[in-house]
Write an enzyme that holds these catalytic residues in place. Structure first.
Site, mmCIF file in Angstrom:
data_model
loop_
_atom_site.group_PDB
_atom_site.id
_atom_site.type_symbol
_atom_site.label_atom_id
_atom_site.label_comp_id
_atom_site.label_asym_id
_atom_site.label_seq_id
_atom_site.Cartn_x
_atom_site.Cartn_y
_atom_site.Cartn_z
ATOM 1 N N ASP A 112 47.968 20.784 38.877
ATOM 2 C CA ASP A 112 49.124 21.846 39.532
ATOM 3 C C ASP A 112 50.381 21.117 39.576
ATOM 4 O O ASP A 112 50.277 19.740 39.702
ATOM 5 C CB ASP A 112 48.586 22.333 40.973
ATOM 6 N N LYS A 138 39.111 43.814 35.908
ATOM 7 C CA LYS A 138 39.908 43.519 36.981
ATOM 8 C C LYS A 138 40.959 44.639 37.585
ATOM 9 O O LYS A 138 40.803 45.018 38.818
ATOM 10 C CB LYS A 138 40.480 42.310 37.133
ATOM 11 N N ALA A 183 40.901 54.920 57.100
ATOM 12 C CA ALA A 183 42.284 55.097 57.102
ATOM 13 C C ALA A 183 43.222 54.191 58.185
ATOM 14 O O ALA A 183 42.688 53.654 59.050
ATOM 15 C CB ALA A 183 42.568 56.427 57.815
ATOM 16 N N CYS A 209 47.329 40.703 45.301
ATOM 17 C CA CYS A 209 46.812 41.272 44.342
ATOM 18 C C CYS A 209 46.760 42.887 44.087
ATOM 19 O O CYS A 209 47.526 43.262 43.080
ATOM 20 C CB CYS A 209 45.465 40.923 44.400
ATOM 21 N N LYS A 227 45.400 41.072 55.985
ATOM 22 C CA LYS A 227 43.845 41.437 56.388
ATOM 23 C C LYS A 227 43.610 40.361 57.399
ATOM 24 O O LYS A 227 44.091 39.169 57.191
ATOM 25 C CB LYS A 227 43.036 41.562 55.130
#
Length: 437
Positions: A30, A208, A256, A264, A327
């Protein structure tokens, strides 16, 4: 096998550590020195359950190393490209800068028979273009496309024991050679009878984005039903239970709430729609624009519910926001509905105090104007209203009687429909869910 992984962000770091844990010799590469330094010390630069443990195990075994120099990829037989494809600034299309740079930088270090494997989510047609670039350079290397299906919070498991594998391989004689190399990489998963789909480049690229488009559609569908339920006096949770028993529909992801976010799903469906328009078939996925619009409306609906519950006046009211990550089991705040709700309330003059087990540092970097509390009880103290927007276990398990002693007014907006309404109402709370009476 000796493998290289180009790009050590979320996808690349998990893939590199997991491949080393499975017994391969892996170098992760990286351009970010800080990221490489952290990973080399066995510490992921983001929160993902179980990743630090396999990082440390793989580093200790000597099978895993990290570098800032692409030349260190030389000698690897398979090179995974796992760099980001963010949304292009001011557009919906994917920004291919990092993918193109990774391939261009890797080409001088490839040898005949090497396999370059794309894992990044890219617009359909990208693999064919990159394969031509590799061929034109005369490297003798091949290209395959192997999309990832990681769920944040479960990424290590999804890499080591995936629910399926997809190979997009070149046509002709190179196809079987590419498949054989990938079979060797994924020998452990294949020995456990993981389903395998071998296809062409375009199909593998579409897998995907198609999966993400379908998932986004399912989530936004139930949120659209929540909008109807709210005006009709119905309960969207009972509705989801009822239609979820239909085997053709299923109950998963029919929850809901304030909608989806993350790095993503939102940008992938936008990029998919943009690519379809470039191909002259924009009408085929035009519905994705409405899916996106429904999703964004749910965030606004949560804000509106706070305003309504406070009698139309939020200025200088203390709002305890439970959750910042998009999340649970993640510190990712990219396009986070939870963080968006907090920012909108702050903009209306509310005294927002937000808390999250992992995402506070990332949130501070983006929105330092918000109030933050590392302790949930501090966030709740003297709150005029509580808004649960990320369903972390510790928030789901809050005792309504206990925290009722802390808040100023017992009013809660359950933005994820994750709490038991009867339990909270029995404790004297005014409970409001999304699409629930």
């Amino acid at each position: 096998m000796k493998l290289s992984v180009i790009g050590c962000g979320y996808l690349g770091a998990v893939h590199a550590a997991s491949m080393a844990e499975l017994g391969h010799e892996v170098v992760g590469i990286d351009v970010d020195p800080a990221k490489i330094s952290a990973l080399s010390a066995g510490k992921a630069p983001f929160f993902e359950p179980g990743l630090d443990e396999i990082l440390q195990s793989a580093l200790a075994s000597g099978r895993l190393s990290f570098s800032n120099d692409l030349a260190d990829a030389k000698g690897a037989k398979v090179h995974f490209v796992a760099v980001g494809t963010p949304q292009r600034k001011g557009e919906n299309a994917a920004d291919m800068t990092y993918v193109n740079s990774a391939i261009d930088g890797l080409i001088p270090h490839l040898s005949a028979g090497d396999l370059v494997v794309g894992k990044s989510t890219v617009p359909v047609g990208t693999a064919a273009r990159l394969a031509q670039s590799i061929a034109d350079a005369g490297t003798g290397a091949m290209l395959a496309w192997n999309p990832e299906f990681l769920r944040e919070g479960f990424a290590v498991k999804d890499t080591i024991a995936p629910d399926r594998l997809v190979y997009g391989v070149p046509a002709g004689n190179e196809g079987p050679k590419a498949k054989a190399l990938l079979d060797e990489v994924y020998a452990t998963a294949l020995s456990n009878e993981t389903p395998l789909v071998v296809a062409d480049y375009a199909t593998a690229e579409l897998v995907k984005v198609s999966a993400n488009a379908f998932l986004a559609t399912k989530i936004s569908f139930i949120n659209a039903m929540a909008e109807i339920a709210e005006v009709a006096g119905a309960d969207v949770t009972a509705l989801a239970d009822a239609i979820g028993y239909d085997a053709r529909i299923g109950r998963r992801f029919l929850n809901a709430g304030i909608g989806f976010g993350g790095g993503c799903l939102p940008k992938d469906i936008r990029a998919f729609a943009a690519r379809a328009e470039e191909l002259g078939r924009g009408e085929s996925v035009a519905f994705l624009k409405e899916i996106d619009a429904i999703n964004l409306r749910r965030r606004q609906r949560a804000v509106d519910m706070v305003i309504e519950s406070l009698g139309g006046q939020v200025f200088q009211k203390k709002v305890a926001v439970l959750g910042l990550a998009f999340k649970p089991d993640s510190d990712d705040v990219r396009d986070s509905p939870a963080l968006d709700v907090a920012v909108q309330l702050h903009g209306l003059g509310a005294k927002v105090v937000a808390t999250d087990p992992e995402a506070i540092p990332n949130s501070i970097r983006l929105h330092p104007q918000l109030g933050f509390a590392t302790d949930t009880m501090d966030a709740l103290h003297s709150a005029d209203i509580v808004v649960l927007v990320t369903e972390w276990k510790e928030f789901r398990e809050l005792d309504p009687v206990e925290i009722g002693e802390l808040v100023k007014d017992k009013v809660i907006i359950d933005g994820r429909n994750t709490l038991d309404p009867e339990k909270w109402r029995a404790a004297g709370w005014t409970y409001r869910g999304m699409g629930r009476p």
